[in-house]
Design an enzyme around this catalytic site. Structure first.
Site, PDB file in Angstrom:
ATOM      1  N   TYR A 235       0.829  -1.214   0.000  1.00 41.59           N
ATOM      2  CA  TYR A 235       0.000   0.000   0.000  1.00 41.59           C
ATOM      3  C   TYR A 235       0.865   1.266   0.000  1.00 41.59           C
ATOM      4  CZ  TYR A 235      -3.754   3.110   1.793  1.00 41.59           C
ATOM      5  OH  TYR A 235      -4.666   4.122   1.990  1.00 41.59           O
TER       6      TYR A 235
ATOM      7  N   LYS B  24       1.070   4.077  -2.864  1.00 48.43           N
ATOM      8  CA  LYS B  24       0.677   5.462  -2.564  1.00 48.43           C
ATOM      9  C   LYS B  24       1.816   6.447  -2.820  1.00 48.43           C
ATOM     10  CE  LYS B  24      -3.657   5.077  -1.255  1.00 48.43           C
ATOM     11  NZ  LYS B  24      -4.711   5.493  -2.220  1.00 48.43           N
TER      12      LYS B  24
HETATM   13  P1  NAD Z   1     -13.709   2.576   1.469  1.00 50.68           P
HETATM   14  O1  NAD Z   1     -13.411   1.129   1.570  1.00 50.68           O
HETATM   15  O2  NAD Z   1     -14.782   3.169   2.299  1.00 50.68           O
HETATM   16  O3  NAD Z   1     -14.004   2.967  -0.053  1.00 50.68           O
HETATM   17  C1  NAD Z   1     -13.269   2.434  -1.123  1.00 50.68           C
HETATM   18  C2  NAD Z   1     -14.193   2.326  -2.329  1.00 50.68           C
HETATM   19  O4  NAD Z   1     -13.402   1.887  -3.448  1.00 50.68           O
HETATM   20  C3  NAD Z   1     -15.313   1.300  -2.144  1.00 50.68           C
HETATM   21  O5  NAD Z   1     -16.545   1.830  -2.567  1.00 50.68           O
HETATM   22  C4  NAD Z   1     -14.861   0.129  -3.018  1.00 50.68           C
HETATM   23  O6  NAD Z   1     -15.943  -0.635  -3.546  1.00 50.68           O
HETATM   24  C5  NAD Z   1     -14.100   0.850  -4.113  1.00 50.68           C
HETATM   25  N1  NAD Z   1     -13.125  -0.015  -4.788  1.00 50.68           N
HETATM   26  C6  NAD Z   1     -12.234  -0.847  -4.225  1.00 50.68           C
HETATM   27  N2  NAD Z   1     -11.514  -1.483  -5.167  1.00 50.68           N
HETATM   28  C7  NAD Z   1     -11.961  -1.027  -6.361  1.00 50.68           C
HETATM   29  C8  NAD Z   1     -11.625  -1.304  -7.712  1.00 50.68           C
HETATM   30  N3  NAD Z   1     -10.660  -2.190  -8.029  1.00 50.68           N
HETATM   31  N4  NAD Z   1     -12.288  -0.650  -8.698  1.00 50.68           N
HETATM   32  C9  NAD Z   1     -13.257   0.230  -8.398  1.00 50.68           C
HETATM   33  N5  NAD Z   1     -13.634   0.530  -7.143  1.00 50.68           N
HETATM   34  C10 NAD Z   1     -12.996  -0.088  -6.135  1.00 50.68           C
HETATM   35  O7  NAD Z   1     -12.289   3.271   1.795  1.00 50.68           O
HETATM   36  P2  NAD Z   1     -11.887   4.815   1.966  1.00 50.68           P
HETATM   37  O8  NAD Z   1     -11.250   4.928   3.287  1.00 50.68           O
HETATM   38  O9  NAD Z   1     -12.989   5.744   1.602  1.00 50.68           O
HETATM   39  O10 NAD Z   1     -10.709   4.913   0.874  1.00 50.68           O
HETATM   40  C11 NAD Z   1     -10.759   5.787  -0.243  1.00 50.68           C
HETATM   41  C12 NAD Z   1      -9.326   6.137  -0.645  1.00 50.68           C
HETATM   42  O11 NAD Z   1      -8.703   6.865   0.403  1.00 50.68           O
HETATM   43  C13 NAD Z   1      -8.436   4.917  -0.913  1.00 50.68           C
HETATM   44  O12 NAD Z   1      -7.596   5.176  -2.026  1.00 50.68           O
HETATM   45  C14 NAD Z   1      -7.623   4.823   0.346  1.00 50.68           C
HETATM   46  O13 NAD Z   1      -6.401   4.155   0.129  1.00 50.68           O
HETATM   47  C15 NAD Z   1      -7.445   6.284   0.687  1.00 50.68           C
HETATM   48  N6  NAD Z   1      -7.062   6.557   2.076  1.00 50.68           N
HETATM   49  C16 NAD Z   1      -7.890   6.226   3.110  1.00 50.68           C
HETATM   50  C17 NAD Z   1      -7.491   6.505   4.420  1.00 50.68           C
HETATM   51  C18 NAD Z   1      -8.337   6.175   5.618  1.00 50.68           C
HETATM   52  O14 NAD Z   1      -7.845   6.331   6.758  1.00 50.68           O
HETATM   53  N7  NAD Z   1      -9.571   5.739   5.454  1.00 50.68           N
HETATM   54  C19 NAD Z   1      -6.239   7.104   4.658  1.00 50.68           C
HETATM   55  C20 NAD Z   1      -5.434   7.425   3.579  1.00 50.68           C
HETATM   56  C21 NAD Z   1      -5.855   7.151   2.292  1.00 50.68           C
END
Ligand code: NAD
Length: 249
Positions: A157, A161
């Site tokens: 990851y 990133k």
């Molecule tokens: P989440 O799991 O709530 O949402 C992720 C969404 O992406 C889901 O709707 C899922 O169905 C969709 N998804 C997953 N794989 C996919 C694919 N191959 N094709 C299309 N859609 C796909 O997670 P989140 O926390 O909202 O994450 C959103 C972004 O933010 C991600 O890139 C994550 O890495 C990043 N992020 C999250 C955090 C955190 O603390 N939550 C921190 C840093 C970065």
């Protein structure tokens, strides 16, 4: 009264079915944007699209795996057709498959790199010519603070990133001449399905290390994505904004 920041802009949000992507879709719609969702999860994508429509905007969704070039091409085409143009791309879809390097399965390395890094590349490649045509395009890539500090147990990851940061800068250089900007956000700990697997103790420890003293909300990220997508950021490209409450500054 101020004009809505994204009045009559057309935005594509990957992974817009839940969490941060959903918050971005709704925040954009509040500011006048028409929004299309690409997601693996049909139910979630439809629900977000309905919520966008309830705000009075054009919306739509399609099922697509962002790591599959053909599904991405079809999804981007559907988005443009449904919205009548494309000005903004948010590369947000993501997953985690955490394990220490000694235990990390090759398949989980590939999967996480494919979804985040290849997915961001494929969506950018498919959408960029359309953003070019708009001449006021913006790409917002969701990286992670893990890509800066290299979280324990996140070799796949964190590498993906960090790669997204480099890809953002290349995108910014290559498309600036066409009036397309590209920027990245590095969220810290945000309260979504992705982080709800953590124990209350793990969350409390991280909040203790956060100067602003709380876990982030999806809306905290959505507000910064809104800024980067809008003309307020007209002279901002190739940059990374940390949205972490001050943790790991
Ligand atoms: P989440 O799991 O709530 O949402 C992720 C969404 O992406 C889901 O709707 C899922 O169905 C969709 N998804 C997953 N794989 C996919 C694919 N191959 N094709 C299309 N859609 C796909 O997670 P989140 O926390 O909202 O994450 C959103 C972004 O933010 C991600 O890139 C994550 O890495 C990043 N992020 C999250 C955090 C955190 O603390 N939550 C921190 C840093 C970065």
């Amino acid at each position: 009264m101020m004009d809505p920041l994204l009045r009559e802009r057309h935005a594509l949000v990957t992974g817009g079915g839940s969490g941060i992507g959903r918050a971005i879709a709704l925040r954009f719609a509040e500011e006048g944007a028409h929004v299309f969702i690409l997601d693996l999860n049909d139910e979630a994508a439809r629900e977000t699209a309905d919520a966008v429509a309830a705000l009075g905007r054009t919306s739509g969704w399609a099922r697509a795996d962002v790591s599959d070039a053909r599904q991405v091409a079809a999804g981007v085409e559907a988005a443009e057709a449904r919205l009548g143009g494309l000005d903004v791309l948010v590369n947000n879809a993501g997953i985690t498959r955490d394990a220490t390097i000694g235990k990390l399965a090759e398949a989980d390395w590939d999967l996480v790199l494919d979804v985040h890094l290849k997915g961001t590349f494929l969506c950018t490649q498919a959408a960029a010519p359309r953003l070019r045509a708009a001449g006021r395009g913006a790409i917002v890539n969701i990286s992670s603070i893990s890509g800066k500090i290299g979280n324990f147990g996140q070799a796949n990851y964190a590498s993906a990133k960090a790669g997204i940061v480099a890809l953002t800068k290349v995108t910014a250089r290559e498309y600036a001449r066409y009036g397309v900007r590209a920027n990245a956000i590095q969220p810290g700990l945000i309260d979504t399905a992705m982080t709800r697997v953590m124990t209350p103790e793990m969350i409390a420890q991280r909040v203790k290390d956060t100067p602003l003293g709380r876990i982030g909300k999806p809306e905290d990220i959505a507000n910064v994505a809104l800024f980067l997508a809008s003309d307020l950021a007209a002279f901002v490209t190739g940059t990374v904004i940390e949205v972490t409450g001050g943790r790991f500054m």
